[in-house]
Design an enzyme around this catalytic site. Structure first.
Site, PDB file in Angstrom:
ATOM      1  N   ARG A  18      45.131 -19.259 -62.266  1.00  0.00           N
ATOM      2  CA  ARG A  18      46.300 -18.197 -61.766  1.00  0.00           C
ATOM      3  C   ARG A  18      44.852 -17.826 -60.439  1.00  0.00           C
ATOM      4  NH1 ARG A  18      47.320 -15.388 -66.737  1.00  0.00           N
ATOM      5  NH2 ARG A  18      45.364 -16.365 -67.478  1.00  0.00           N
ATOM      6  N   ASN A  36      50.932 -17.956 -67.058  1.00  0.00           N
ATOM      7  CA  ASN A  36      50.634 -19.734 -67.674  1.00  0.00           C
ATOM      8  C   ASN A  36      51.363 -19.405 -68.986  1.00  0.00           C
ATOM      9  OD1 ASN A  36      47.652 -19.467 -67.387  1.00  0.00           O
ATOM     10  ND2 ASN A  36      46.829 -17.777 -68.792  1.00  0.00           N
TER      11      ASN A  36
END
Length: 91
Positions: A18, A36
């Site tokens: 990320r 996520n």
């Protein structure tokens, strides 16, 4: 302006995916978000000029050094006028 939604599977959580994707998107001037998912995948929305969105999609297929991308499922999305690129809570 185009938008694409992706779900990336493989070893993509716990490897900085990320944070890396935020940097890539910002470098390319692409707006949207990344998060996520509880199933172990990473989901993202990209908005921007077609060449820049295409480049960030190519980057997703590589991933950061410790990731192992197995599959990237991509679908068109409607541009929503996202500003900047950020991280959302896990879905």
């Amino acid at each position: 302006m185009i938008a694409r939604k992706v779900v990336v599977t493989g070893r993509v959580q716990g490897v900085g995916f990320r944070d890396w994707l935020v940097e890539e998107a910002e470098r390319l001037g692409v707006s949207g978000w990344v998060r996520n998912r509880r199933d172990g995948s990473v989901e993202a929305l990209f908005e921007g000029e077609p060449p820049m969105v295409a480049e960030v999609l190519r980057a997703c297929r590589r991933g950061p050094p410790f990731a192992r991308v197995a599959h990237v499922a991509e679908e068109p999305a409607l541009p929503r006028g996202e500003q900047g690129f950020g991280r959302l809570p896990t879905a």
